[in-house]
Design a protein around this motif. Sequence first.
Motif, PDB file in Angstrom:
ATOM      1  N   ALA A 124      -5.005   6.961  -9.888  1.00 29.52           N
ATOM      2  CA  ALA A 124      -4.915   8.005  -8.873  1.00 29.52           C
ATOM      3  C   ALA A 124      -5.567   9.278  -9.426  1.00 29.52           C
ATOM      4  CB  ALA A 124      -3.450   8.262  -8.518  1.00 29.52           C
ATOM      5  N   LEU A 125      -5.541  10.314  -8.626  1.00 28.12           N
ATOM      6  CA  LEU A 125      -6.166  11.580  -9.012  1.00 28.12           C
ATOM      7  C   LEU A 125      -5.123  12.661  -9.262  1.00 28.12           C
ATOM      8  CD1 LEU A 125      -9.029  11.538  -6.355  1.00 28.12           C
ATOM      9  CD2 LEU A 125      -9.224  11.044  -8.807  1.00 28.12           C
ATOM     10  N   GLN A 165      -2.701   5.428 -17.512  1.00 30.48           N
ATOM     11  CA  GLN A 165      -1.234   5.495 -17.468  1.00 30.48           C
ATOM     12  C   GLN A 165      -0.638   4.549 -16.426  1.00 30.48           C
ATOM     13  OE1 GLN A 165      -0.176   9.614 -16.789  1.00 30.48           O
ATOM     14  NE2 GLN A 165      -1.661  10.348 -18.282  1.00 30.48           N
ATOM     15  N   GLU A 166      -1.406   3.596 -15.927  1.00 27.84           N
ATOM     16  CA  GLU A 166      -1.001   2.774 -14.790  1.00 27.84           C
ATOM     17  C   GLU A 166      -0.069   1.620 -15.155  1.00 27.84           C
ATOM     18  OE1 GLU A 166      -4.180   3.123 -15.880  1.00 27.84           O
ATOM     19  OE2 GLU A 166      -5.564   3.417 -14.239  1.00 27.84           O
ATOM     20  N   ARG A 167       0.869   1.823 -16.046  1.00 29.32           N
ATOM     21  CA  ARG A 167       1.762   0.739 -16.489  1.00 29.32           C
ATOM     22  C   ARG A 167       2.689   0.253 -15.378  1.00 29.32           C
ATOM     23  NH1 ARG A 167       0.643   4.042 -20.363  1.00 29.32           N
ATOM     24  NH2 ARG A 167      -0.274   3.237 -22.272  1.00 29.32           N
ATOM     25  N   GLN A 168       3.304   1.182 -14.646  1.00 34.13           N
ATOM     26  CA  GLN A 168       4.187   0.772 -13.549  1.00 34.13           C
ATOM     27  C   GLN A 168       3.393   0.084 -12.435  1.00 34.13           C
ATOM     28  OE1 GLN A 168       7.527   0.783 -13.697  1.00 34.13           O
ATOM     29  NE2 GLN A 168       7.185   1.529 -15.775  1.00 34.13           N
ATOM     30  N   THR A 169       2.199   0.593 -12.183  1.00 35.70           N
ATOM     31  CA  THR A 169       1.328  -0.018 -11.174  1.00 35.70           C
ATOM     32  C   THR A 169       0.966  -1.434 -11.597  1.00 35.70           C
ATOM     33  OG1 THR A 169       0.436   2.153 -10.585  1.00 35.70           O
ATOM     34  CG2 THR A 169      -0.856   0.227  -9.931  1.00 35.70           C
ATOM     35  N   ALA A 170       0.577  -1.600 -12.863  1.00 34.15           N
ATOM     36  CA  ALA A 170       0.219  -2.926 -13.375  1.00 34.15           C
ATOM     37  C   ALA A 170       1.411  -3.877 -13.286  1.00 34.15           C
ATOM     38  CB  ALA A 170      -0.293  -2.824 -14.813  1.00 34.15           C
ATOM     39  N   ARG A 214       0.833  -1.213   0.000  1.00 33.88           N
ATOM     40  CA  ARG A 214       0.000   0.000   0.000  1.00 33.88           C
ATOM     41  C   ARG A 214       0.862   1.255   0.000  1.00 33.88           C
ATOM     42  NH1 ARG A 214      -1.379   4.488   3.637  1.00 33.88           N
ATOM     43  NH2 ARG A 214      -3.010   5.491   2.433  1.00 33.88           N
ATOM     44  N   ARG A 215       1.901   1.266   0.802  1.00 31.61           N
ATOM     45  CA  ARG A 215       2.762   2.459   0.872  1.00 31.61           C
ATOM     46  C   ARG A 215       3.525   2.663  -0.430  1.00 31.61           C
ATOM     47  NH1 ARG A 215       4.873   2.566   7.170  1.00 31.61           N
ATOM     48  NH2 ARG A 215       2.806   2.991   8.006  1.00 31.61           N
ATOM     49  N   HIS A 216       3.992   1.588  -1.040  1.00 27.10           N
ATOM     50  CA  HIS A 216       4.679   1.719  -2.339  1.00 27.10           C
ATOM     51  C   HIS A 216       3.727   2.291  -3.389  1.00 27.10           C
ATOM     52  CE1 HIS A 216       7.328   0.780  -5.709  1.00 27.10           C
ATOM     53  NE2 HIS A 216       6.195   0.441  -6.334  1.00 27.10           N
ATOM     54  N   LEU A 217       2.523   1.716  -3.447  1.00 25.76           N
ATOM     55  CA  LEU A 217       1.546   2.190  -4.433  1.00 25.76           C
ATOM     56  C   LEU A 217       1.174   3.648  -4.170  1.00 25.76           C
ATOM     57  CD1 LEU A 217      -0.688  -1.005  -4.581  1.00 25.76           C
ATOM     58  CD2 LEU A 217       0.793  -0.140  -6.412  1.00 25.76           C
ATOM     59  N   HIS A 218       1.109   4.020  -2.908  1.00 25.11           N
ATOM     60  CA  HIS A 218       0.796   5.417  -2.569  1.00 25.11           C
ATOM     61  C   HIS A 218       1.909   6.360  -3.038  1.00 25.11           C
ATOM     62  CE1 HIS A 218      -1.540   8.424  -0.375  1.00 25.11           C
ATOM     63  NE2 HIS A 218      -0.367   8.997  -0.142  1.00 25.11           N
ATOM     64  N   ALA A 234      -5.595   9.861  -3.525  1.00 25.28           N
ATOM     65  CA  ALA A 234      -6.473  10.489  -2.533  1.00 25.28           C
ATOM     66  C   ALA A 234      -7.796   9.739  -2.420  1.00 25.28           C
ATOM     67  CB  ALA A 234      -6.732  11.943  -2.928  1.00 25.28           C
ATOM     68  N   CYS A 235      -7.994   8.767  -3.280  1.00 22.96           N
ATOM     69  CA  CYS A 235      -9.281   8.075  -3.375  1.00 22.96           C
ATOM     70  C   CYS A 235      -9.265   6.706  -2.705  1.00 22.96           C
ATOM     71  CB  CYS A 235      -9.637   7.910  -4.844  1.00 22.96           C
ATOM     72  SG  CYS A 235      -8.263   7.224  -5.790  1.00 22.96           S
ATOM     73  N   GLY A 236      -8.120   6.228  -2.265  1.00 17.31           N
ATOM     74  CA  GLY A 236      -8.051   4.942  -1.586  1.00 17.31           C
ATOM     75  C   GLY A 236      -7.770   3.761  -2.485  1.00 17.31           C
ATOM     76  N   HIS A 237      -7.501   3.998  -3.763  1.00 18.30           N
ATOM     77  CA  HIS A 237      -7.242   2.876  -4.664  1.00 18.30           C
ATOM     78  C   HIS A 237      -5.961   2.132  -4.298  1.00 18.30           C
ATOM     79  CE1 HIS A 237      -9.927   4.700  -8.051  1.00 18.30           C
ATOM     80  NE2 HIS A 237     -10.618   4.351  -6.974  1.00 18.30           N
ATOM     81  N   ASP A 238      -5.007   2.802  -3.665  1.00 20.17           N
ATOM     82  CA  ASP A 238      -3.807   2.113  -3.191  1.00 20.17           C
ATOM     83  C   ASP A 238      -4.178   1.055  -2.160  1.00 20.17           C
ATOM     84  OD1 ASP A 238      -4.603   4.205  -1.495  1.00 20.17           O
ATOM     85  OD2 ASP A 238      -2.563   4.729  -0.904  1.00 20.17           O
ATOM     86  N   MET A 239      -5.122   1.389  -1.286  1.00 19.04           N
ATOM     87  CA  MET A 239      -5.595   0.432  -0.286  1.00 19.04           C
ATOM     88  C   MET A 239      -6.397  -0.681  -0.943  1.00 19.04           C
ATOM     89  SD  MET A 239      -5.672  -0.532   2.839  1.00 19.04           S
ATOM     90  CE  MET A 239      -5.215   0.829   3.862  1.00 19.04           C
ATOM     91  N   HIS A 240      -7.195  -0.338  -1.948  1.00 16.66           N
ATOM     92  CA  HIS A 240      -7.980  -1.363  -2.647  1.00 16.66           C
ATOM     93  C   HIS A 240      -7.054  -2.407  -3.267  1.00 16.66           C
ATOM     94  CE1 HIS A 240     -11.504   1.685  -3.388  1.00 16.66           C
ATOM     95  NE2 HIS A 240     -11.279   1.452  -2.110  1.00 16.66           N
ATOM     96  N   MET A 241      -5.997  -1.945  -3.920  1.00 15.73           N
ATOM     97  CA  MET A 241      -5.059  -2.878  -4.557  1.00 15.73           C
ATOM     98  C   MET A 241      -4.347  -3.740  -3.519  1.00 15.73           C
ATOM     99  SD  MET A 241      -3.450  -0.569  -7.642  1.00 15.73           S
ATOM    100  CE  MET A 241      -3.310   0.966  -6.713  1.00 15.73           C
TER     101      MET A 241
END
Length: 191
Positions: A142-143, A91-96, A79-83, A163-170
Motif C-alpha cells: 500500500a501507499l 511490511q506485508e506480513r499480515q497480508t501475506a 478486497r474490503r478486508h485487504l483495503h 490508493a493504488c488498487g493493489h487490494d483489488m489486484h490481490m
Amino acid sequence: MSKKASFFLRVYQNNIKRVCSISLSIQMQCFCYETWTHGLINIFMLSLFLILMIYLMNDLIQKINNLAHQFYPQAVEIRRHLHQYPELSGQERQTANYIAEHLSKMGIKPTKMLDDTAVIAEIRGECGQAEQTIVLRADMDALPIEEKNNVEFVSKNKGVMHACGHDMHMANLLSAAYVLNHIKDSFDGRV
C-alpha cells in the motif's frame, strides 16, 4: 475442457502441420485428383474437429463463468478486508498470511518468501504432460497516504492506504486461483 476435449486438441495440434502441408501439397501438385480429394477429406475432418472444440469449449466457458459468479461475494469480502488492513512495501506480513490462508482453504499450497512478505503458489494442470508455465502476479503493498474516504471498509492503519488498487489486484488473483484450481483437469502445464 474435458480430457476427451484435450485429447482432440492434441490430435489437432499434432495434425495441423500435416493438414497445412497437405494443403500446400495440393497447390504444388497442380490439384492432382487424388491429392485434392485427400486434402478435402482432411479439411472436412478439421472442420468437424473445430465444431466439436467450439461445443466443448462452450461447456468450459460456462463452468468458468459459474465459478466466477460463485466466488464473487468472497472476492468482494477479500478486497474490503485487504483495503482495511494495508501494509507498506516490505511490511506485508499480515497480508501475506491472509493470502496464504485463503489459498490453503482453496486446497492450494502456498509458500511464503522474502521474509514472509510474499506468497507464491502453483496450480498444476492435470490434462497432460506439458511443462509450459504461465505466471500471474499481484502487488501487495500500500501507499503512505491517509485515507479520507467515508466507506465501511476504510483503512484501519493510520497513514497507510491501498490508493493504488493493489487490494483489488490481490482479490482478482485469488479469484483466478479459485477458478483455475477448479478447472485444472482442463489444462496442461502450470500456473
